[in-house]
Design a protein around this motif. Structure first.
Motif, PDB file in Angstrom:
ATOM      1  N   MET A  92       0.824  -1.200   0.000  1.00 37.57           N
ATOM      2  CA  MET A  92       0.000   0.000   0.000  1.00 37.57           C
ATOM      3  C   MET A  92       0.860   1.252   0.000  1.00 37.57           C
ATOM      4  SD  MET A  92      -2.867  -1.485   2.615  1.00 37.57           S
ATOM      5  CE  MET A  92      -3.703   0.039   3.004  1.00 37.57           C
ATOM      6  N   GLU A  93       1.959   1.205   0.719  1.00 36.22           N
ATOM      7  CA  GLU A  93       2.839   2.375   0.743  1.00 36.22           C
ATOM      8  C   GLU A  93       3.490   2.588  -0.619  1.00 36.22           C
ATOM      9  OE1 GLU A  93       5.151   1.326   4.143  1.00 36.22           O
ATOM     10  OE2 GLU A  93       3.958   2.571   5.517  1.00 36.22           O
TER      11      GLU A  93
ATOM     12  N   GLN B  45       2.173   1.696  -3.383  1.00 32.00           N
ATOM     13  CA  GLN B  45       1.084   2.178  -4.236  1.00 32.00           C
ATOM     14  C   GLN B  45       0.869   3.675  -4.040  1.00 32.00           C
ATOM     15  OE1 GLN B  45      -2.388  -0.232  -3.810  1.00 32.00           O
ATOM     16  NE2 GLN B  45      -3.627   0.967  -5.221  1.00 32.00           N
ATOM     17  N   ARG B  46       0.961   4.099  -2.795  1.00 32.55           N
ATOM     18  CA  ARG B  46       0.770   5.519  -2.525  1.00 32.55           C
ATOM     19  C   ARG B  46       1.889   6.342  -3.160  1.00 32.55           C
ATOM     20  NH1 ARG B  46       0.442   7.592   3.520  1.00 32.55           N
ATOM     21  NH2 ARG B  46       2.419   6.489   3.521  1.00 32.55           N
TER      22      ARG B  46
ATOM     23  N   GLU C  76       3.566   5.625  -5.823  1.00 31.37           N
ATOM     24  CA  GLU C  76       3.322   5.718  -7.263  1.00 31.37           C
ATOM     25  C   GLU C  76       2.182   6.665  -7.565  1.00 31.37           C
ATOM     26  OE1 GLU C  76       3.439   2.403  -9.860  1.00 31.37           O
ATOM     27  OE2 GLU C  76       4.179   1.102  -8.261  1.00 31.37           O
ATOM     28  N   LEU C  77       1.184   6.605  -6.725  1.00 29.85           N
ATOM     29  CA  LEU C  77       0.035   7.484  -6.912  1.00 29.85           C
ATOM     30  C   LEU C  77       0.475   8.938  -6.823  1.00 29.85           C
ATOM     31  CD1 LEU C  77      -2.905   7.395  -7.466  1.00 29.85           C
ATOM     32  CD2 LEU C  77      -3.370   7.115  -5.047  1.00 29.85           C
ATOM     33  N   ASP C  78       1.357   9.227  -5.896  1.00 32.96           N
ATOM     34  CA  ASP C  78       1.875  10.587  -5.757  1.00 32.96           C
ATOM     35  C   ASP C  78       2.574  11.021  -7.036  1.00 32.96           C
ATOM     36  OD1 ASP C  78       0.927  11.104  -3.258  1.00 32.96           O
ATOM     37  OD2 ASP C  78       2.710  10.403  -2.216  1.00 32.96           O
ATOM     38  N   ILE C  79       3.385  10.123  -7.575  1.00 29.73           N
ATOM     39  CA  ILE C  79       4.076  10.437  -8.823  1.00 29.73           C
ATOM     40  C   ILE C  79       3.070  10.723  -9.932  1.00 29.73           C
ATOM     41  CG2 ILE C  79       5.496   9.466 -10.657  1.00 29.73           C
ATOM     42  CD1 ILE C  79       7.025   7.940  -8.519  1.00 29.73           C
ATOM     43  N   ALA C  80       2.085   9.839 -10.035  1.00 29.21           N
ATOM     44  CA  ALA C  80       1.099   9.999 -11.091  1.00 29.21           C
ATOM     45  C   ALA C  80       0.329  11.301 -10.940  1.00 29.21           C
ATOM     46  CB  ALA C  80       0.142   8.816 -11.078  1.00 29.21           C
TER      47      ALA C  80
END
Lengths: 130, 130
Positions: free
Chosen positions: B97-98, B100-101, B103-107
């Motif tokens: 999950m971390e 994923q977070r 990567e989400l920040d990058i996106a």
DNA sequence: AGCGCACTTTACGTTAACGTAACCGTAACG
DNA sequence: CGTTACGGTTACGTTAACGTAAAGTGCGCT
């Protein structure tokens, strides 16, 4: 010139996917490899798209969602109306992603709490095993 | 006593799902409603589980993943070995999950940049339309 | 008794994202 | 010149997470 176009095999290696996947993405209009005879040649643009596709997948977007997002990364619709529509779509996605991050933060916090509790339980077990 | 047990209809309303979904989750051992005759009665524990299930789903966990996570939220596996295994599983999830977070920040950052670019393009169009 | 309604089970249908098998072309290699 | 290697096109199979339709059950009312 970076006309460094890749065969399907090399492309598969670079992104750790199967040929089937690349052909599937082409069918779904996520990739647009050139053709040399009947063989596919993946361009730099295709590789850039693949990076975005895989990233999108990792946080749960559908291929259809991703296809729409990819359109935005293009200099595609060159008239103002289309550009504006695309812009708004991207904003909606952004909000979705931010919402997703917010939920993820909550879940991470929750899980951390549970882990602390779990650690406490385990410690109790160990000290009980005197 | 909060024996406030719910019929399937009320349960569906509370969580905005269909009966089929609740039955399906029971079949998959995610929920354990009581039985009054042949009818299901959803307990407070079931409602707590549902909240966690829906949260899990929102960031892309499979029902099977969720089932394993739910086991951890239980006073279920009461021996140390089981507890430890569950604990480690939860830690792995947390790391996922971390990641994923991250990567989400990058996106999100990427998308923000693209949006800025898009806004610039649109502005150019408008000023060109003098 | 008969009716309807809420609930049940059983089971086939559906969508997404590929996997996998079958069959064909061709280019190079021994 | 046969075969191995890589590429291609159908086309059917698979898993997850339900949808949906068919048919039965129990119960509260009139």
């Amino acid at each position: 010139m970076t006309d460094e176009t890749l065969t399907i095999r090399l492309m598969c290696e670079q992104f750790a996917v199967t040929p089937r996947t690349l052909r599937f993405y082409e069918a779904k209009e996520l990739l647009f490899p050139l053709r040399k005879g009947h063989a596919r040649l993946f361009t730099r643009a295709d590789r850039a798209r693949m990076t975005l596709i895989l990233r999108g997948k990792r946080f749960g977007f559908s291929l259809e969602d991703i296809r729409q997002l990819l359109d935005m990364y293009d200099p595609g619709g060159s008239n103002e109306a289309q550009l504006t529509r695309t812009f708004e779509l991207a904003q909606k996605r952004l909000h979705q992603m931010e919402a997703q991050r917010a939920e993820l933060d909550i879940a991470i916090t929750d899980l951390n709490l549970q882990l602390a509790e779990g650690a406490r339980l385990i410690a109790a077990f160990r000290s009980a095993a005197t």
